[in-house]
Scaffold this motif. Structure first.
Motif: not given
Length: 512
Positions: A460-484
């Motif tokens: 679920s966390h990895l899919e949330s990461y994939l659903n985020l915008e690659q360039d604009t939500d980088v900090v949120l992306s890192a947070h999802q990977l950390r939770k995964a």
């Protein structure tokens, strides 16, 4: 206290921190317990672990034997110096031991008086105490000798009753499952490192081109691998706990007789009176090396008797929960037209008539047939886990039809004469093996609901990461990977809590 532990975790490796936390929160001490079974036996094994283990050897056998070599010694009471027994003594200095601490084993004669004297003598040594259930294994985990999946595999190996269970548990205890989860976690952490490097250094243009794209591609691959691991029809969990097989059918078709024939003992009452079985009769079997929980159920029919009605309700409930349904029919009332008979349609209609499937699902399946969706994977899986059995063939002299074609396997037999029983048991063994899979081939299977929960959260966390915008939500992306990564860590014990440990170790026996 907790803030101190968090500060400590920043400066120590995980294993060291886990070891220190165990010392602080639980205390050490030297533990001992009878590790072999209770009762009179030829040999009893008494295990000791902890910092004062060597002292028990000095006081009870007068000198420490060579490491990891069995030595025959006379064993004395440390206070009275009276001889207790003569047996083998083994010395395992830490960290090269099961628990990672200094350990010893006393292999003495298995009489009750000898064992009691040994345990009493050890209990009188300063700083020694009786081990709690699973405490030796818990110390092995705390000292980094095992991860949680290996601990659970060890518990399953001790409890294994069939060859297939033993194979699966041994594979997990040897680290196959934990290694797969750790490999995923390392890959997620590598992706996280790339994303965080992009956050820290992208403005300085000191970061490689395409680092985010590479991380995204790797995460997509891992999501596919994890979903494939999750979508295993619960084979590992079935193998661990037993395949649930329910015998269902109308009254007096021979359900109890079939149960007794499979058990080879009178486990259920057999009577020509309809409605004799009014509750679920369950027994554990070993079929082809796989564990089976076989259930005989009440005859499914409309009834005004309150007790029988409750039995029918329980029978329907057990049939719906079953991994494999054995549908039993009577050969004397079963009409089989070889040319036009469709076994799949008959089974579908019969399950509906018995009340096991509701009308909506029945009509949906009829619509699927009309639309020629015979290749539907879910439907085929359900058909493979249903067996049609025609009983009382000895009462029909002309009965010798070929098994009708279809996805649902069929068998004909007589519980009275035993004719056809071997073919049926072979067929059932194939269905059970199909439900569990081969524990020695392919990737290791999920064996615990705990693993499934954390892995589902990870996906679920990895899919949330994939659903985020690659360039604009980088900090949120890192947070999802950390939770995964954290969810995978909870499976292996890299990140854990006392509550999880209490659940895992509650079923261990004393001495392990």
């Amino acid at each position: 206290m907790m803030s101190w532990m968090k500060h400590l975790a920043c400066h120590l490796g995980h294993t060291q921190c886990r070891r220190v936390s165990h010392q602080v929160l639980h205390g050490r001490g030297t533990i001992f317990a009878l590790s072999s079974s209770h009762g009179r036996a030829g040999v009893a094994v008494i295990r000791v672990s902890g910092p004062s283990t060597s002292e028990s050897l000095r006081q009870m056998v007068r000198r420490i034997p060579p490491p990891r070599k069995a030595a025959l010694r006379r064993i004395y009471h440390p206070q009275s110096t009276e001889a207790i027994d003569k047996g083998l003594v083994l010395w395992f200095p830490g960290p090269r031991s099961f628990t990672g601490e200094d350990c010893a084993e006393f292999q003495v004669h298995g009489g009750a008086a000898v064992v009691t004297a040994m345990l009493t003598a050890l209990g009188e040594l300063p700083g020694f105490r009786h081990a709690e259930a699973g405490e030796f294994t818990k110390r092995a985990y705390m000292n980094g000798q095992l991860d949680l999946t290996e601990v659970e595999g060890l518990s399953d190996l001790i409890s294994a009753e069939t060859e297939a269970q033993r194979h699966q548990a041994l594979r997990q205890m040897e680290g196959d499952l934990g290694n797969m989860y750790m490999a995923w976690r390392k890959r997620i952490i590598k992706c996280l490192a790339n994303v965080e490097a992009y956050i820290d250094f992208s403005e300085d243009e000191n970061i490689e081109d395409g680092v985010l794209h590479h991380a995204r591609s790797e995460v997509k691959v891992m999501v596919g691998e994890m979903k494939s691991h999750l979508h295993d029809n619960r084979r590992g969990e079935r193998l661990r706990s037993g395949v649930r097989v329910a015998i269902i059918g109308e009254p007096n078709v021979g359900k109890s007789s079939l149960l007794n024939a499979l058990c080879q003992r009178p486990a259920a009452i057999v009577s020509p009176i309809a409605g004799t079985t009014r509750d679920v009769v369950e027994t554990a079997l070993n079929i082809g090396g796989y564990p089976v929980l076989l259930s005989d159920t009440a005859g499914l029919r409309e009834t005004g008797d309150a007790v029988e009605k409750e039995g029918v309700r329980r029978a329907v409930e057990r049939a719906k929960q079953a991994d494999i349904k054995i549908i039993l029919v009577d050969a004397t009332t079963f009409s089989l037209d070889h040319t036009n008979f469709e076994v799949d349609k008959f089974v579908s209609d019969h399950l509906h008539d018995l009340g096991v499937t509701d009308r909506t699902k029945h009509e949906d399946r009829e619509a699927e047939r009309e639309m020629a969706v015979a290749e539907d994977a879910v439907q085929q899986s359900e058909d493979r886990h249903t067996v049609l059995v025609v009983n009382k063939c000895d009462l029909v002299p002309s009965w010798n039809p070929p098994c009708p074609a279809g996805d649902v396997p069929t068998a004909a037999l007589s519980c009275t004469t035993g004719a056809g029983m071997k073919n049926f048991t072979n067929l059932l063994a194939e269905r059970v093996k199909l439900a569990c899979g081969n524990p020695l081939s392919g990737n290791p299977s999920l064996t615990k609901a705990r693993h499934r929960h954390h892995l589902t959260q990870c996906v679920s966390h990895l899919e949330s990461y994939l659903n985020l915008e690659q360039d604009t939500d980088v900090v949120l992306s890192a947070h999802q990977l950390r939770k995964a990564a954290r969810e995978l860590g909870k499976i292996t014990g890299k990140i854990t809590s006392e509550d999880i440990l209490d659940i895992i170790f509650k079923d261990f026996c004393i001495g392990k």
